[in-house]
Design a protein around this motif. Structure first.
Motif, short mmCIF file in Angstrom:
data_model
loop_
_atom_site.label_atom_id
_atom_site.label_comp_id
_atom_site.label_asym_id
_atom_site.label_seq_id
_atom_site.Cartn_x
_atom_site.Cartn_y
_atom_site.Cartn_z
N ALA A 53 -30.59 29.03 -24.84
CA ALA A 53 -29.50 28.63 -23.96
C ALA A 53 -28.86 29.85 -23.30
CB ALA A 53 -28.45 27.85 -24.75
N ALA A 54 -28.71 30.93 -24.06
CA ALA A 54 -28.12 32.15 -23.49
C ALA A 54 -29.03 32.73 -22.42
CB ALA A 54 -27.90 33.18 -24.60
N LEU A 55 -30.35 32.67 -22.66
CA LEU A 55 -31.30 33.17 -21.68
C LEU A 55 -31.21 32.39 -20.37
CD1 LEU A 55 -33.66 35.04 -20.99
CD2 LEU A 55 -35.20 33.33 -21.96
N LEU A 56 -30.99 31.09 -20.48
CA LEU A 56 -30.86 30.25 -19.29
C LEU A 56 -29.69 30.71 -18.44
CD1 LEU A 56 -31.44 27.73 -17.56
CD2 LEU A 56 -30.03 26.42 -19.15
N THR A 57 -28.52 30.89 -19.06
CA THR A 57 -27.34 31.28 -18.29
C THR A 57 -27.47 32.70 -17.75
OG1 THR A 57 -26.24 31.95 -20.35
CG2 THR A 57 -25.80 29.74 -19.56
N ARG A 58 -28.06 33.61 -18.54
CA ARG A 58 -28.22 34.98 -18.06
C ARG A 58 -29.20 35.07 -16.90
NH1 ARG A 58 -28.30 36.54 -23.57
NH2 ARG A 58 -30.56 36.78 -23.47
N SER A 59 -30.28 34.30 -16.98
CA SER A 59 -31.29 34.36 -15.93
C SER A 59 -30.71 33.89 -14.60
CB SER A 59 -32.50 33.51 -16.31
OG SER A 59 -32.16 32.14 -16.38
N ILE A 60 -29.80 32.94 -14.66
CA ILE A 60 -29.17 32.45 -13.43
C ILE A 60 -28.20 33.48 -12.88
CG2 ILE A 60 -27.65 30.66 -12.48
CD1 ILE A 60 -28.84 28.71 -14.49
N ARG A 61 -27.45 34.15 -13.79
CA ARG A 61 -26.44 35.10 -13.35
C ARG A 61 -27.06 36.38 -12.75
NH1 ARG A 61 -23.21 33.74 -18.28
NH2 ARG A 61 -21.37 32.60 -17.59
N LYS A 62 -28.16 36.84 -13.35
CA LYS A 62 -28.70 38.15 -12.99
C LYS A 62 -29.59 38.12 -11.75
CE LYS A 62 -28.53 40.40 -17.52
NZ LYS A 62 -29.32 41.07 -18.58
N ASP A 63 -30.18 37.00 -11.43
CA ASP A 63 -31.10 36.90 -10.31
C ASP A 63 -30.31 36.93 -9.00
OD1 ASP A 63 -32.90 36.22 -8.37
OD2 ASP A 63 -33.86 34.63 -9.52
N PRO A 64 -30.49 37.98 -8.16
CA PRO A 64 -29.71 38.08 -6.91
C PRO A 64 -29.96 36.91 -5.96
CG PRO A 64 -31.48 39.70 -6.94
CD PRO A 64 -31.40 39.12 -8.32
N LEU A 65 -31.20 36.42 -5.90
CA LEU A 65 -31.48 35.28 -5.03
C LEU A 65 -30.80 34.02 -5.54
CD1 LEU A 65 -35.24 35.74 -4.04
CD2 LEU A 65 -33.17 36.57 -2.90
N MET A 66 -30.70 33.91 -6.87
CA MET A 66 -30.01 32.75 -7.43
C MET A 66 -28.52 32.82 -7.16
SD MET A 66 -30.49 29.88 -8.83
CE MET A 66 -32.06 29.85 -9.67
N ARG A 67 -27.98 34.05 -7.16
CA ARG A 67 -26.55 34.20 -6.82
C ARG A 67 -26.31 33.77 -5.38
NH1 ARG A 67 -26.88 39.25 -9.45
NH2 ARG A 67 -26.68 40.33 -7.44
N LYS A 68 -27.20 34.19 -4.48
CA LYS A 68 -27.08 33.78 -3.09
C LYS A 68 -27.26 32.27 -2.95
CE LYS A 68 -26.27 37.73 -1.15
NZ LYS A 68 -25.00 37.99 -0.41
N ALA A 69 -28.15 31.70 -3.76
CA ALA A 69 -28.36 30.26 -3.74
C ALA A 69 -27.09 29.53 -4.18
CB ALA A 69 -29.53 29.87 -4.65
N SER A 70 -26.36 30.13 -5.13
CA SER A 70 -25.10 29.54 -5.58
C SER A 70 -24.07 29.55 -4.45
CB SER A 70 -24.56 30.31 -6.79
OG SER A 70 -25.41 30.17 -7.89
N MET A 71 -24.07 30.63 -3.67
CA MET A 71 -23.15 30.72 -2.54
C MET A 71 -23.49 29.66 -1.49
SD MET A 71 -23.08 34.89 -2.26
CE MET A 71 -22.08 34.93 -0.76
N VAL A 72 -24.78 29.48 -1.23
CA VAL A 72 -25.20 28.46 -0.27
C VAL A 72 -24.85 27.08 -0.80
CG1 VAL A 72 -27.20 27.38 0.84
CG2 VAL A 72 -27.02 29.87 0.74
N MET A 73 -25.03 26.88 -2.11
CA MET A 73 -24.69 25.60 -2.72
C MET A 73 -23.21 25.27 -2.52
SD MET A 73 -25.24 24.33 -6.66
CE MET A 73 -23.93 25.37 -7.31
#
Length: 265
Positions: A18-38
Motif C-alpha cells: 500500500a505504501a508503494l502504491l502511494t509513493r509511486s503516484i507521488r514520485k512520478d512527475p508525469l503522474m503529478r502532472k496528470a493529477s493537475m490535469v485531473m
C-alpha cells in the motif's frame, strides 16, 4: 469481517504494498502532472465550462508538452477509475472534450438531483486499498491514500463534498463500508472493512483490476492478491451452485415421478 486476521509478516507485506502504491503516484512527475490535469477536468466539469486541449497544455506547462498524450491518458484514466467520469472528445477540429458520468455500483441510487456526481469509482478504489491491506485498513491508511488523490478529511471536495461524512457515514449506512473501532485501542483507533453490499455488488477481482490500472499493471502483477481474488471467484461460484441445487431438485421431482409411474404400468 474476520478475514483481515493475519500474521505480523503478512501485515508488513500488505503495508509495504500500500505504501508503494502511494509513493509511486507521488514520485512520478508525469503522474503529478496528470493529477493537475485531473483537477482541471473536475473544475471544468463542476462549473460546466468547456474542456479544451489548450487549457490542459497551459496546466502542464511547456516543459511537459511533448508528454501531453501520456499525461492526458493517465489523467482521463484516473478520472474514470476514481470519479466514474469518462473523458470524450466531442469536437476533433477544435480539440474540445467533455466528461460523461459512468455508474458501476448502486451508490447513486435514490438520487433525484441531476447534479449528484458518481461515487462508484472512489468506492472501488477504497475497496481496493482495503483488499490490499488484508481486507482491513486503518483510517490513517485510507486517508493517506486519499490524500494522493487530493481528497482530505475536513476539506470540502469539489466532487464529493465533505469526504469524512461520505466515507464514515454515507457509504457505511448504504452498506458498502464497515467502519468500526479497533478492539482494545487506546486512544481509540478506527478501521475500514468491506460492507455486505460491497460483497454483493462487486468482487475482489474487479477491485484488483482497479488497483492494477492505477499502477499501470495487470492483476497478476500482484500474485498474492490475485490468488485470493481467484479463490473468491471459486467460492462465489460454489455458493451459487449450492443455492441452485434445491431448486433444480424440486423442479426435476415431477419428471422423475412421471418416469417411474410410466415404467411400472
Amino acid at each position: 469481517s474476520e478475514e483481515g486476521a493475519q500474521g505480523p509478516e503478512e501485515e508488513s507485506a500488505d503495508a509495504a504494498r500500500a505504501a508503494l502504491l502511494t509513493r509511486s503516484i507521488r514520485k512520478d512527475p508525469l503522474m503529478r502532472k496528470a493529477s493537475m490535469v485531473m483537477d482541471f477536468l473536475l473544475e471544468r466539469y463542476t462549473k460546466k465550462e468547456p474542456i479544451t486541449q489548450n487549457g490542459m497544455l497551459n496546466v502542464i506547462g511547456r516543459k511537459y508538452k511533448q508528454h501531453f498524450p501520456e499525461i492526458l491518458s493517465r489523467a482521463s484514466e484516473r478520472v474514470e477509475l476514481v470519479f466514474g467520469l469518462e473523458l470524450k472528445e466531442v469536437d476533433c477540429s477544435r480539440n474540445i472534450y467533455t466528461l460523461v458520468n459512468k455508474f458501476s455500483l448502486g451508490v447513486e441510487e435514490g438520487s433525484s438531483d441531476e447534479e449528484e456526481l458518481p461515487k462508484s469509482g472512489l468506492l472501488m478504489a477504497l475497496l481496493g486499498i482495503i483488499f490490499m491491506k488484508g481486507n482491513c485498513a486503518s483510517e490513517e491508511e485510507i486517508w493517506d491514500f486519499l490524500s494522493v488523490l487530493g481528497i482530505h478529511a475536513g476539506k470540502k471536495h469539489s466532487i464529493f463534498g465533505e469526504p469524512r461524512k461520505l466515507i464514515t457515514k454515507d457509504l457505511v449506512q448504504k452498506g458498502y463500508l464497515n467502519y468500526r473501532q479497533v478492539p482494545n485501542s487506546d486512544p481509540p483507533g478506527y478501521e475500514f472493512l468491506w460492507g455486505p453490499r460491497a460483497y454483493a455488488e462487486t468482487t475482489k477481482m474487479k477491485v484488483l483490476e482497479v488497483l492494477a490500472k492505477i499502477q499501470d499493471k495487470v492483476p497478476s502483477s500482484f500474485p498474492d492478491l490475485y490468488d485470493e481474488a481467484l479463490r473468491d471467484q471459486v467460492e462465489r461460484a460454489g455458493l451459487r451452485g449450492v443455492a441452485r441445487v434445491p431448486i433444480m431438485a424440486e423442479a426435476s421431482a415431477p419428471t422423475r415421478a412421471k418416469s417411474y409411474s410410466s415404467s411400472h404400468i
